[in-house]
Design a protein around this motif. Structure first.
Motif, PDB file in Angstrom:
ATOM      1  N   GLY A 192       0.816  -1.204   0.000  1.00 43.36           N
ATOM      2  CA  GLY A 192       0.000   0.000   0.000  1.00 43.36           C
ATOM      3  C   GLY A 192       0.850   1.255   0.000  1.00 43.36           C
ATOM      4  O   GLY A 192       1.988   1.271   0.506  1.00 43.36           O
ATOM      5  N   GLY A 193       0.335   2.338  -0.559  1.00 42.66           N
ATOM      6  CA  GLY A 193       1.066   3.598  -0.592  1.00 42.66           C
ATOM      7  C   GLY A 193       1.105   4.265   0.773  1.00 42.66           C
ATOM      8  O   GLY A 193       0.227   4.045   1.622  1.00 42.66           O
ATOM      9  N   ASN A 204      -4.429  10.092   2.003  1.00 36.60           N
ATOM     10  CA  ASN A 204      -4.165   8.681   2.309  1.00 36.60           C
ATOM     11  C   ASN A 204      -3.448   8.005   1.142  1.00 36.60           C
ATOM     12  O   ASN A 204      -3.592   8.405  -0.022  1.00 36.60           O
ATOM     13  CB  ASN A 204      -5.464   7.948   2.601  1.00 36.60           C
ATOM     14  N   GLY A 205      -2.714   6.955   1.461  1.00 38.02           N
ATOM     15  CA  GLY A 205      -2.059   6.180   0.413  1.00 38.02           C
ATOM     16  C   GLY A 205      -3.033   5.264  -0.294  1.00 38.02           C
ATOM     17  O   GLY A 205      -4.076   4.872   0.251  1.00 38.02           O
ATOM     18  N   GLY A 206      -2.722   4.931  -1.529  1.00 36.68           N
ATOM     19  CA  GLY A 206      -3.573   4.029  -2.295  1.00 36.68           C
ATOM     20  C   GLY A 206      -3.336   2.577  -1.909  1.00 36.68           C
ATOM     21  O   GLY A 206      -2.262   2.189  -1.451  1.00 36.68           O
ATOM     22  N   ARG A 207      -4.353   1.783  -2.109  1.00 40.37           N
ATOM     23  CA  ARG A 207      -4.262   0.353  -1.792  1.00 40.37           C
ATOM     24  C   ARG A 207      -3.345  -0.354  -2.790  1.00 40.37           C
ATOM     25  O   ARG A 207      -3.315  -0.011  -3.982  1.00 40.37           O
ATOM     26  CB  ARG A 207      -5.656  -0.262  -1.827  1.00 40.37           C
ATOM     27  N   GLY A 258       0.635   0.704  -4.329  1.00 33.63           N
ATOM     28  CA  GLY A 258      -0.301   1.821  -4.396  1.00 33.63           C
ATOM     29  C   GLY A 258       0.442   3.152  -4.403  1.00 33.63           C
ATOM     30  O   GLY A 258       1.596   3.253  -3.967  1.00 33.63           O
ATOM     31  N   HIS A 307       1.432   6.987  -3.314  1.00 29.60           N
ATOM     32  CA  HIS A 307       1.540   7.696  -2.035  1.00 29.60           C
ATOM     33  C   HIS A 307       0.548   8.869  -2.003  1.00 29.60           C
ATOM     34  O   HIS A 307       0.227   9.477  -3.037  1.00 29.60           O
ATOM     35  CB  HIS A 307       2.958   8.228  -1.830  1.00 29.60           C
ATOM     36  N   ASN A 354      -5.438  11.799  -2.286  1.00 36.18           N
ATOM     37  CA  ASN A 354      -5.149  10.399  -1.977  1.00 36.18           C
ATOM     38  C   ASN A 354      -4.370   9.742  -3.117  1.00 36.18           C
ATOM     39  O   ASN A 354      -4.499  10.131  -4.295  1.00 36.18           O
ATOM     40  CB  ASN A 354      -6.436   9.627  -1.738  1.00 36.18           C
ATOM     41  N   GLY A 404      -3.550   1.039   2.201  1.00 37.38           N
ATOM     42  CA  GLY A 404      -2.823   2.287   2.098  1.00 37.38           C
ATOM     43  C   GLY A 404      -2.637   2.958   3.460  1.00 37.38           C
ATOM     44  O   GLY A 404      -3.424   2.737   4.394  1.00 37.38           O
ATOM     45  N   GLY A 430       2.041   2.486   4.163  1.00 42.99           N
ATOM     46  CA  GLY A 430       1.193   1.415   3.676  1.00 42.99           C
ATOM     47  C   GLY A 430       1.676   0.057   4.171  1.00 42.99           C
ATOM     48  O   GLY A 430       2.861  -0.137   4.454  1.00 42.99           O
TER      49      GLY A 430
END
Length: 557
Positions: free
Chosen positions: A76-77, A98-101, A128, A130, A137, A267, A288
């Motif tokens: 995850g990011g 938020n970080g990406g999955r 994912g 950042h 996000n 994330g 993540g």
């Protein structure tokens, strides 16, 4: 005039180099011929023998039917620790996204592949994106699709298997095992937290950060305990068809992607998540998490209607070429284990048992190297300059037969697999044992191929059946036919050879009738003498094979 100057010197150096290489080659090969392959003098034949031995030692890696892969979902990011900055607003609110999955990993069966050699041993999903400032996000990671051939069986390695890769928690524990408490704490924080520039030392002393850290560890512990209590069933997939079937347990099929086998990590959280009444400017965010890790065992079982079973040099490769009118790309040679990897070819036939679009019904199939030499000689003499194409020959023959067009319509097709030779103790993985037996396990029907010119073809037949049963009980019940190959002597002008061949065939037929039977009514197997090299008696073989395939397909529906 063109041969003067630099070109002449270049050609001279090239000729000298080639001559030197040739002399070295002759010396090196001639010194080992006597020790490894006595009686072999032809360099090309010896080279092919050495190639066979090398491929045998390295397990036929050009064709992989068994593979262990380590799969990891995408990471995850990271979340972002940032603050909004605008004109006349010097101290804006926290704005980290938020970080990406992480990307998931899927397995998709496809008919375009016939080997596992294209599958990577380590598969890692896409990470994912950042998170960024201004509440942006990160993007979720793209899914990763691992394509495998149809017929692949996938098993998850159990926890006690030493080949299994550690999951994320186990890997972290191993990395922290020999560190001091202070270093352990520092490493664990580095893996979990993102700090605003210059704020790390101040963050770790704040109560708000310590409380957030306790909550994060509590969440990780609950997540791990929940997974241990859930105890998901080990992954087992039998990809016998290209169509996606219903999944089991955690394996979920998704149209267009395949079966989900490793999910991506979550994330990280941006610093607005940690905004509280007592902490109005959190200067930290989380990283993540790692994706799911799993170790899978892939086993490819060839899907073919007819599987050829026989000793090395029984003529299986020649038979496959004859059944496809030379279309199958198999190698033929006079030494054992010529076929190292399974070959599947499509046989197309008409109602009367003829091969569709066969140019010559009496083709002669020599050893591959001999055929190549003959073609090279014909090309050198210029005989192929004005040669007709395959379709031109068919049209010419059709016109010459007063309307009897040889371009007959195909009425039936089926697949035949040529497998590596089976020897005694093959079920114990002697020779190319398991590589062979995996290749025939899924065949709808089996056909024994024995060498009629051998001393005791009935003994070969007995060993073949015993090895099939030792590998998998009941596998020999798929056998439907015995082909007595290399039956050239049955049409010999020599009365002594002719009588000996007839006696041997009669002995084989009596042995099959008394000891080999199949089906609920214990019907004896058919015995058909043939010569694959000279394409003799193939029509009867094709008609019988079609009958077996239709019967097996009807039972499998």
């Amino acid at each position: 005039m063109l041969c003067n100057g630099p070109l002449t010197r270049y050609l001279g150096r090239y000729a000298s180099l080639q001559s030197c290489r040739t002399r070295t080659f002759h010396f090196r090969w001639s010194s080992s011929v006597a020790t490894e392959f006595e009686g072999t003098t032809d360099e090309d034949a010896y080279r092919r023998q050495r190639k066979t031995e090398w491929k045998r030692r390295q397990g036929g890696q050009s064709f992989l039917d068994h593979l262990i892969i380590s799969v990891r979902g995408g990471k995850g990011g990271n979340g972002c620790a940032a603050f909004n900055r605008e004109k006349f607003v010097p101290y804006g609110p926290p704005s980290g996204g938020n970080g990406g999955r992480g990307g998931d990993v899927y397995i998709l069966p496809t008919t375009e592949l016939t080997t596992l050699s294209t599958v990577a041993k380590r598969v890692k999903g896409n990470p994912g994106g950042h998170g960024k400032g201004a509440w942006m996000n990160g993007r979720a990671g793209e899914p990763t699709i691992v394509r495998v051939p149809v017929g692949t069986v996938i098993r998850e390695l159990p926890a006690d298997d030493p080949r299994r890769a550690h999951d994320a928690w186990e890997a972290e524990e191993d990395g922290l095992a020999h560190l001091s408490d202070e270093e352990r704490t520092r490493k664990m924080r580095e893996r979990r937290w993102v700090h605003y520039p210059g704020a790390e030392e101040d963050n770790v002393e704040r109560d708000a950060f310590k409380e957030a850290e306790r909550q994060l560890y509590r969440h990780e512990r609950d997540k791990r305990l929940a997974r241990l209590e859930m105890k998901p069933e080990p992954i087992f997939l039998d990809l016998a068809k290209e169509d996606l079937a219903e999944g089991t347990g955690t394996v979920v099929p998704t149209e267009g992607l395949g079966y989900l086998i490793a999910s991506g990590g979550d994330g990280g959280l941006g610093n607005p998540t940690f905004l509280t009444a007592n902490n109005r400017a959190p200067k930290f965010a989380t990283r993540g998490t790692d994706g799911h890790r799993i170790t899978l065992e892939l086993e490819l079982k060839i899907l073919a209607d007819i599987g050829l079973v026989g000793y090395p040099n029984a003529g299986k490769s020649t038979l496959l070429r004859a059944l496809t009118a030379g279309g199958a790309q198999t190698e033929i040679a006079g030494y054992a284990f010529t076929t190292l990897n399974p070959t599947v070819a499509v046989v197309r036939m008409t109602d009367d048992g003829r091969i569709v679009n066969s140019v010559d019904e009496e083709l002669v199939f020599e050893e591959t190297i001999v055929e190549e030499q003959l073609i090279e000689e014909r090309m050198r003499r210029g005989e192929l300059a004005n040669a007709l194409t395959r379709n031109q020959i068919l049209l010419t023959k059709g016109a010459a037969d007063d309307g009897d067009n040889l371009l007959q319509e195909e009425t039936f097709r089926f697949t035949v697999s040529d497998n590596p030779g089976l020897i005694s103790r093959a079920s114990e993985n002697v020779g190319l044992g398991h590589s062979f037996l995996r290749g025939i396990e899924r065949s709808l029907a089996l056909v024994y191929v024995v060498d009629l010119q051998g001393p005791t073809p009935e003994e070969e037949l007995k060993v073949l059946r015993e090895e099939l049963e030792a590998y998998k009980p009941g596998l020999s019940s798929k056998a439907r036919l015995v082909i007595a190959n290399k039956a050239d002597l049955l049409s010999s002008d020599n009365n002594v050879d002719l009588e000996a061949a007839r006696a041997k065939l009669k002995r084989l037929e009596e042995f099959v009738k008394s000891d080999f039977s199949t089906g609920p009514d214990q019907t004896p197997l058919d015995v058909i003498p043939t010569s694959a090299k000279y394409s003799q008696n193939l029509q009867k073989v094709l008609i019988n094979m079609r009958m077996y395939v239709e019967e097996a397909r009807g039972q499998s529906l």
